[in-house]
Design a protein around this motif. Structure first.
Motif, mmCIF file in Angstrom:
data_model
loop_
_atom_site.group_PDB
_atom_site.id
_atom_site.type_symbol
_atom_site.label_atom_id
_atom_site.label_comp_id
_atom_site.label_asym_id
_atom_site.label_seq_id
_atom_site.Cartn_x
_atom_site.Cartn_y
_atom_site.Cartn_z
ATOM 1 N N GLU A 6 -59.881 -63.425 26.200
ATOM 2 C CA GLU A 6 -60.725 -64.523 25.746
ATOM 3 C C GLU A 6 -60.949 -65.535 26.858
ATOM 4 O OE1 GLU A 6 -57.995 -63.476 22.175
ATOM 5 O OE2 GLU A 6 -57.849 -63.685 24.354
ATOM 6 N N SER A 7 -62.049 -66.258 26.766
ATOM 7 C CA SER A 7 -62.348 -67.335 27.704
ATOM 8 C C SER A 7 -63.249 -68.349 27.014
ATOM 9 C CB SER A 7 -63.033 -66.784 28.958
ATOM 10 O OG SER A 7 -64.258 -66.148 28.616
ATOM 11 N N GLY A 8 -63.422 -69.497 27.663
ATOM 12 C CA GLY A 8 -64.345 -70.504 27.156
ATOM 13 C C GLY A 8 -63.706 -71.705 26.500
ATOM 14 N N GLY A 9 -62.401 -71.659 26.292
ATOM 15 C CA GLY A 9 -61.749 -72.792 25.648
ATOM 16 C C GLY A 9 -61.663 -74.003 26.561
ATOM 17 N N GLY A 10 -61.283 -75.121 25.990
ATOM 18 C CA GLY A 10 -61.149 -76.351 26.756
ATOM 19 C C GLY A 10 -61.233 -77.553 25.845
ATOM 20 N N LEU A 11 -61.459 -78.703 26.447
ATOM 21 C CA LEU A 11 -61.561 -79.947 25.699
ATOM 22 C C LEU A 11 -63.015 -80.170 25.275
ATOM 23 C CD1 LEU A 11 -60.196 -82.606 24.775
ATOM 24 C CD2 LEU A 11 -60.808 -83.562 27.016
ATOM 25 N N VAL A 12 -63.209 -80.436 24.004
ATOM 26 C CA VAL A 12 -64.558 -80.690 23.486
ATOM 27 C C VAL A 12 -64.488 -81.887 22.558
ATOM 28 C CG1 VAL A 12 -64.225 -78.993 21.631
ATOM 29 C CG2 VAL A 12 -66.534 -79.669 22.286
ATOM 30 N N GLN A 13 -65.519 -82.707 22.597
ATOM 31 C CA GLN A 13 -65.545 -83.912 21.762
ATOM 32 C C GLN A 13 -65.900 -83.580 20.322
ATOM 33 O OE1 GLN A 13 -68.211 -86.771 23.594
ATOM 34 N NE2 GLN A 13 -66.541 -87.580 24.844
ATOM 35 N N PRO A 14 -65.385 -84.361 19.392
ATOM 36 C CA PRO A 14 -65.775 -84.150 17.995
ATOM 37 C C PRO A 14 -67.294 -84.180 17.851
ATOM 38 C CG PRO A 14 -63.970 -85.700 18.131
ATOM 39 C CD PRO A 14 -64.430 -85.461 19.550
ATOM 40 N N GLY A 15 -67.803 -83.208 17.089
ATOM 41 C CA GLY A 15 -69.241 -83.090 16.908
ATOM 42 C C GLY A 15 -69.924 -82.250 17.962
ATOM 43 N N GLY A 16 -69.179 -81.878 18.984
ATOM 44 C CA GLY A 16 -69.741 -81.086 20.072
ATOM 45 C C GLY A 16 -69.724 -79.597 19.794
ATOM 46 N N SER A 17 -70.083 -78.837 20.821
ATOM 47 C CA SER A 17 -70.165 -77.381 20.712
ATOM 48 C C SER A 17 -69.412 -76.718 21.847
ATOM 49 C CB SER A 17 -71.627 -76.913 20.749
ATOM 50 O OG SER A 17 -72.365 -77.424 19.668
ATOM 51 N N VAL A 18 -68.954 -75.507 21.588
ATOM 52 C CA VAL A 18 -68.300 -74.701 22.616
ATOM 53 C C VAL A 18 -68.501 -73.238 22.245
ATOM 54 C CG1 VAL A 18 -66.054 -74.762 21.431
ATOM 55 C CG2 VAL A 18 -66.149 -74.351 23.903
ATOM 56 N N ARG A 19 -68.598 -72.402 23.263
ATOM 57 C CA ARG A 19 -68.805 -70.967 23.049
ATOM 58 C C ARG A 19 -67.640 -70.210 23.638
ATOM 59 N NH1 ARG A 19 -73.351 -67.873 21.922
ATOM 60 N NH2 ARG A 19 -73.484 -65.771 22.825
ATOM 61 N N LEU A 20 -66.963 -69.466 22.797
ATOM 62 C CA LEU A 20 -65.856 -68.626 23.234
ATOM 63 C C LEU A 20 -66.356 -67.204 23.454
ATOM 64 C CD1 LEU A 20 -63.044 -69.789 20.759
ATOM 65 C CD2 LEU A 20 -63.802 -70.838 22.920
ATOM 66 N N SER A 21 -65.784 -66.547 24.447
ATOM 67 C CA SER A 21 -66.106 -65.155 24.706
ATOM 68 C C SER A 21 -64.839 -64.318 24.709
ATOM 69 C CB SER A 21 -66.825 -65.010 26.042
ATOM 70 O OG SER A 21 -68.094 -65.611 25.999
ATOM 71 N N CYS A 22 -65.016 -63.058 24.428
ATOM 72 C CA CYS A 22 -63.898 -62.113 24.379
ATOM 73 C C CYS A 22 -64.368 -60.830 25.042
ATOM 74 C CB CYS A 22 -63.502 -61.886 22.928
ATOM 75 S SG CYS A 22 -62.375 -60.512 22.636
ATOM 76 N N ALA A 23 -63.793 -60.520 26.190
ATOM 77 C CA ALA A 23 -64.183 -59.337 26.949
ATOM 78 C C ALA A 23 -63.254 -58.181 26.627
ATOM 79 C CB ALA A 23 -64.154 -59.643 28.435
ATOM 80 N N ALA A 24 -63.835 -57.063 26.272
ATOM 81 C CA ALA A 24 -63.054 -55.890 25.909
ATOM 82 C C ALA A 24 -63.049 -54.867 27.035
ATOM 83 C CB ALA A 24 -63.628 -55.250 24.649
ATOM 84 N N SER A 25 -61.935 -54.201 27.181
ATOM 85 C CA SER A 25 -61.841 -53.077 28.100
ATOM 86 C C SER A 25 -61.098 -51.951 27.402
ATOM 87 C CB SER A 25 -61.127 -53.477 29.398
ATOM 88 O OG SER A 25 -59.857 -54.006 29.127
ATOM 89 N N GLY A 26 -61.483 -50.740 27.708
ATOM 90 C CA GLY A 26 -60.852 -49.586 27.085
ATOM 91 C C GLY A 26 -61.501 -49.154 25.784
ATOM 92 N N PHE A 27 -62.448 -49.921 25.297
ATOM 93 C CA PHE A 27 -63.208 -49.578 24.100
ATOM 94 C C PHE A 27 -64.451 -50.465 24.066
ATOM 95 C CE2 PHE A 27 -62.667 -53.089 21.046
ATOM 96 C CZ PHE A 27 -61.712 -53.844 21.700
ATOM 97 N N THR A 28 -65.376 -50.143 23.154
ATOM 98 C CA THR A 28 -66.599 -50.930 23.056
ATOM 99 C C THR A 28 -66.562 -51.839 21.835
ATOM 100 O OG1 THR A 28 -67.749 -49.205 21.823
ATOM 101 C CG2 THR A 28 -67.968 -49.170 24.226
ATOM 102 N N VAL A 29 -66.926 -53.092 22.050
ATOM 103 C CA VAL A 29 -67.013 -54.065 20.969
ATOM 104 C C VAL A 29 -68.072 -53.639 19.959
ATOM 105 C CG1 VAL A 29 -67.786 -56.420 20.490
ATOM 106 C CG2 VAL A 29 -66.111 -56.002 22.303
#
Lengths: 114, 109
Positions: A6-29
């Motif tokens: 996973e990636s994309g986490g961090g500090l975000v303000q209330p009411g804001g937006s953030v996009r998390l990603s999850c990269a797979a290996s060894g199989f297809t999402v």
């Protein structure tokens, strides 16, 4: 080896937006059901969302209408988090399957704070 | 938030046997398999027991699971220091149409 990162986490303000990603290996999402689970600091596991192989999606009541699960391609799962609240602070894990969940990624921490 | 109930803690000395209970209802454990996850400090949950009593490859046979009615049990025999972790039960819930997790049990050796 089957692995999720996973990636994309961090500090975000209330009411804001953030996009998390999850990269797979060894199989297809794209060929699997995929799930997001979160864990607030010092708390237990909370199911967040699932996407099926036909792109059907389901959400926990606590995030419905604010969070959106999707796939970019055969290897990447996403979680778009909008209008975030203090109570969304947690480590977010992606996992293969709808149930059981196996394996899990290492998680990414999202902290909602001003 | 959690639908399944576990004791908050369990402890034992090295070599002892520890059991953890997981109480649910007819819509989850009563009609579906119980699963157990181990979460070592600072790590992601890892599948420990599936389908009530099956161990994935690589899980020591010191770990065993069982189910009776609407409850499941995880047993750890020959307790070792590396077993110190949080343990979560889980099951599919037919009423909620999603998986549900237990409240979690911290095992101390």
């Amino acid at each position: 080896e089957v692995q999720l990162v996973e990636s994309g986490g961090g500090l975000v303000q209330p009411g804001g937006s953030v996009r998390l990603s999850c990269a797979a290996s060894g199989f297809t999402v794209s060929g699997n059901y995929m799930t997001w689970v979160r864990q607030a600091p010092g708390k237990g596991l909370e199911w967040v969302s699932v996407i099926y192989d036909d792109d059907t999606t389901y959400y926990a009541d606590s995030v419905r209408g604010r969070f959106f699960i999707s796939r970019d391609n055969s290897r990447t799962l996403n979680l778009q988090m909008n209008s975030v609240r203090d109570e969304d602070t947690a480590v977010y894990y992606c996992a293969r399957g709808s149930w059981p969940l196996d394996p899990w990624g290492q998680g990414t921490l999202v902290t909602v704070s001003s | 938030q959690s639908v399944l109930t576990q004791p908050p803690s369990a402890s034992g000395t090295p070599g002892q046997r520890v059991t953890i209970s997981c109480s649910g209802s007819n819509s989850n454990i009563g009609t579906n398999y119980v699963y157990w996850y181990q979460q070592l400090p600072g790590a992601a949950p890892k599948l420990l027991i599936y389908s009530n009593n099956q161990r994935p490859s690589g899980v020591p046979d010191r770990f065993s699971g069982s189910k009776f009615g609407t409850s499941g049990t995880l047993a750890i025999s020959g307790l070792r220091s590396e077993d110190e972790a949080d343990y979560y039960c889980g099951a599919w819930d037919d009423s909620l149409n999603r998986p549900v997790f237990g409240t979690g049990t911290r095992v101390t050796v």
